[in-house]
Design an enzyme around this catalytic site. Structure first.
Site, PDB file in Angstrom:
ATOM      1  N   HIS A   1     -25.269 -23.403 -51.293  1.00  0.00           N
ATOM      2  CA  HIS A   1     -24.907 -24.064 -52.556  1.00  0.00           C
ATOM      3  C   HIS A   1     -23.785 -23.289 -53.230  1.00  0.00           C
ATOM      4  O   HIS A   1     -23.401 -22.218 -52.768  1.00  0.00           O
ATOM      5  CB  HIS A   1     -26.128 -24.255 -53.461  1.00  0.00           C
ATOM      6  CG  HIS A   1     -26.727 -22.993 -54.010  1.00  0.00           C
ATOM      7  ND1 HIS A   1     -27.346 -22.058 -53.223  1.00  0.00           N
ATOM      8  CD2 HIS A   1     -26.806 -22.524 -55.282  1.00  0.00           C
ATOM      9  CE1 HIS A   1     -27.782 -21.065 -53.985  1.00  0.00           C
ATOM     10  NE2 HIS A   1     -27.462 -21.312 -55.245  1.00  0.00           N
TER      11      HIS A   1
ATOM     12  N   HIS B   1     -23.180 -21.656 -56.111  1.00  0.00           N
ATOM     13  CA  HIS B   1     -23.214 -20.581 -57.105  1.00  0.00           C
ATOM     14  C   HIS B   1     -22.418 -19.351 -56.637  1.00  0.00           C
ATOM     15  O   HIS B   1     -22.426 -19.020 -55.445  1.00  0.00           O
ATOM     16  CB  HIS B   1     -24.665 -20.191 -57.421  1.00  0.00           C
ATOM     17  CG  HIS B   1     -25.346 -21.197 -58.305  1.00  0.00           C
ATOM     18  ND1 HIS B   1     -26.712 -21.323 -58.394  1.00  0.00           N
ATOM     19  CD2 HIS B   1     -24.823 -22.122 -59.155  1.00  0.00           C
ATOM     20  CE1 HIS B   1     -27.005 -22.279 -59.261  1.00  0.00           C
ATOM     21  NE2 HIS B   1     -25.888 -22.787 -59.728  1.00  0.00           N
TER      22      HIS B   1
ATOM     23  N   ASP C   1     -22.790 -16.194 -56.725  1.00  0.00           N
ATOM     24  CA  ASP C   1     -23.453 -15.118 -55.985  1.00  0.00           C
ATOM     25  C   ASP C   1     -23.761 -15.523 -54.539  1.00  0.00           C
ATOM     26  O   ASP C   1     -24.304 -14.726 -53.769  1.00  0.00           O
ATOM     27  CB  ASP C   1     -24.727 -14.645 -56.715  1.00  0.00           C
ATOM     28  CG  ASP C   1     -25.788 -15.714 -56.832  1.00  0.00           C
ATOM     29  OD1 ASP C   1     -25.472 -16.821 -57.310  1.00  0.00           O
ATOM     30  OD2 ASP C   1     -26.953 -15.455 -56.446  1.00  0.00           O
ATOM     31  N   HIS C   2     -23.379 -16.754 -54.159  1.00  0.00           N
ATOM     32  CA  HIS C   2     -23.567 -17.223 -52.786  1.00  0.00           C
ATOM     33  C   HIS C   2     -22.242 -17.475 -52.065  1.00  0.00           C
ATOM     34  O   HIS C   2     -22.213 -17.510 -50.840  1.00  0.00           O
ATOM     35  CB  HIS C   2     -24.429 -18.495 -52.775  1.00  0.00           C
ATOM     36  CG  HIS C   2     -25.813 -18.253 -53.290  1.00  0.00           C
ATOM     37  ND1 HIS C   2     -26.927 -18.277 -52.497  1.00  0.00           N
ATOM     38  CD2 HIS C   2     -26.249 -17.911 -54.533  1.00  0.00           C
ATOM     39  CE1 HIS C   2     -27.987 -17.978 -53.219  1.00  0.00           C
ATOM     40  NE2 HIS C   2     -27.603 -17.743 -54.466  1.00  0.00           N
TER      41      HIS C   2
ATOM     42  N   HIS D   1     -32.326 -27.127 -57.393  1.00  0.00           N
ATOM     43  CA  HIS D   1     -31.667 -25.953 -57.988  1.00  0.00           C
ATOM     44  C   HIS D   1     -30.221 -26.324 -58.334  1.00  0.00           C
ATOM     45  O   HIS D   1     -29.754 -26.100 -59.451  1.00  0.00           O
ATOM     46  CB  HIS D   1     -31.731 -24.797 -56.999  1.00  0.00           C
ATOM     47  CG  HIS D   1     -31.028 -23.552 -57.441  1.00  0.00           C
ATOM     48  ND1 HIS D   1     -31.442 -22.800 -58.510  1.00  0.00           N
ATOM     49  CD2 HIS D   1     -29.931 -22.929 -56.944  1.00  0.00           C
ATOM     50  CE1 HIS D   1     -30.630 -21.758 -58.653  1.00  0.00           C
ATOM     51  NE2 HIS D   1     -29.703 -21.814 -57.721  1.00  0.00           N
TER      52      HIS D   1
ATOM     53  N   ASP E   1     -31.514 -20.817 -52.666  1.00  0.00           N
ATOM     54  CA  ASP E   1     -32.266 -20.638 -53.912  1.00  0.00           C
ATOM     55  C   ASP E   1     -33.216 -21.810 -54.164  1.00  0.00           C
ATOM     56  O   ASP E   1     -33.501 -22.139 -55.309  1.00  0.00           O
ATOM     57  CB  ASP E   1     -31.307 -20.507 -55.104  1.00  0.00           C
ATOM     58  CG  ASP E   1     -30.576 -19.174 -55.136  1.00  0.00           C
ATOM     59  OD1 ASP E   1     -30.876 -18.304 -54.294  1.00  0.00           O
ATOM     60  OD2 ASP E   1     -29.703 -19.027 -56.009  1.00  0.00           O
TER      61      ASP E   1
ATOM     62  N   HIS F   1     -32.998 -14.265 -52.672  1.00  0.00           N
ATOM     63  CA  HIS F   1     -33.243 -13.276 -53.728  1.00  0.00           C
ATOM     64  C   HIS F   1     -34.564 -12.538 -53.524  1.00  0.00           C
ATOM     65  O   HIS F   1     -35.543 -13.117 -53.061  1.00  0.00           O
ATOM     66  CB  HIS F   1     -33.255 -13.943 -55.113  1.00  0.00           C
ATOM     67  CG  HIS F   1     -31.909 -14.428 -55.549  1.00  0.00           C
ATOM     68  ND1 HIS F   1     -30.994 -13.620 -56.181  1.00  0.00           N
ATOM     69  CD2 HIS F   1     -31.313 -15.638 -55.426  1.00  0.00           C
ATOM     70  CE1 HIS F   1     -29.892 -14.314 -56.440  1.00  0.00           C
ATOM     71  NE2 HIS F   1     -30.060 -15.541 -55.982  1.00  0.00           N
TER      72      HIS F   1
HETATM   73 ZN   LIG Z   1     -28.668 -17.112 -56.094  1.00  0.00          ZN
HETATM   74 ZN   LIG Z   2     -28.217 -20.438 -57.066  1.00  0.00          ZN
END
Ligand SMILES: [Zn+2]
Ligand SMILES: [Zn+2]
Length: 259
Positions: A52, A54, A56-57, A111, A133, A171
């Site tokens: 996805h 985001h 942090d990905h 998410h 996530d 995570h």
């Molecule tokens: Zn994440």
């Molecule tokens: Zn995420």
């Protein structure tokens, strides 16, 4: 085939799969730990999977892209999300081959609106599941873009995969999720036992992941929305009725304010 969880940021894992010559990574939010792992093991980068959008990905995707040139590898990501271009857009039912492993794409909105998961096919034991996530050990992702009904459907699709699937989520939230799970189901001995196990792992700096779907079915309240004890707790916290979607919605809102 080797599976490694590369720690990134405060609590992310970038999953790396390698065969001692080539590697692919999932959700590289940061390029540095991937570059270091490739160089330490003298591996070439053969592909990148993204679940996805985001940061942090996907934050490390562009910095890693030049490393794909030697292998002709590409970036694969969800068709319905904004991922760093260029990437091969994937939809539910698509199949991705990497290092001789075959992954089916599953749409898991909730998410984010276009979140996808990668489920390994065609192996007798312990298939890999990269679920980003969406499903966490003992928990699930926050509903930033989707509805409880979508998340319920997405989690049901993941829960229907083989019980020995290796749940590779992104995570290290397991201990805090287990504290919440124990609040939902105080009498669930599997939750207490797994919390003790994971506390020992974290004290040694060892990841609590991958989990397995068999374990998640016993400890994850978001996969247990028809269990009478889970329903009762959700009703106490405001679930409108006993239906699984209402139970999941109440659990998710409770978790958001749980400390
Ligand atoms: Zn994440
Ligand atoms: Zn995420």
């Amino acid at each position: 085939m080797n599976l490694i969880a590369l720690p990134a940021f405060a609590d992310n894992y970038i999953w790396m799969v390698h065969d001692d010559a080539r590697a692919f990574v999932v959700d590289p939010g940061d390029a540095a730990p991937v570059a270091q792992a490739l160089e330490q093991r003298n591996l070439q980068l053969a592909g990148i999977l993204v679940t996805h959008h985001h940061p942090d990905h996907v934050g490390g995707v562009d910095a890693l892209r030049p490393r794909l040139a030697a292998t002709g590898g590409v970036v694969h990501g969800p068709a319905r999300e904004r991922i760093p271009e260029p990437f091969v857009p994937l939809r539910g039912g698509d199949v991705v081959m990497l290092l001789g492993l075959s992954f089916t794409v599953i749409d898991v909105p909730g998410h984010t609106a276009g979140h996808i998961a990668f489920a390994q096919q065609g192996v007798a034991e312990a298939p890999l599941l990269f679920c980003g996530d969406t499903l966490f050990s003992a928990g699930c992702g926050r509903l930033f873009e989707g509805t409880p009904a979508q998340m319920a459907t997405s989690l049901a699709a993941l829960a229907a995969l083989p019980a020995d699937s290796r749940v590779c989520c992104t995570h290290e939230y397991t201990l805090s999720n287990l504290r919440f799970a124990a609040a939902v189901e105080p009498a669930n001995a599997d939750i207490a036992a797994h919390a003790a196990h994971c506390q020992a792992l974290r004290a040694e700096g060892v990841p609590t992941l991958p989990s397995s779907l068999a374990l998640e079915r016993r400890i994850n309240p978001f996969l247990r929305c028809t269990e009478p004890a889970v329903v009762a707790s959700a009703r106490r916290e405001g679930a409108a009725n006993d239906e699984p979607v209402a139970v999941l919605a109440a659990l998710r809102e409770w978790k958001n304010r749980f400390r």
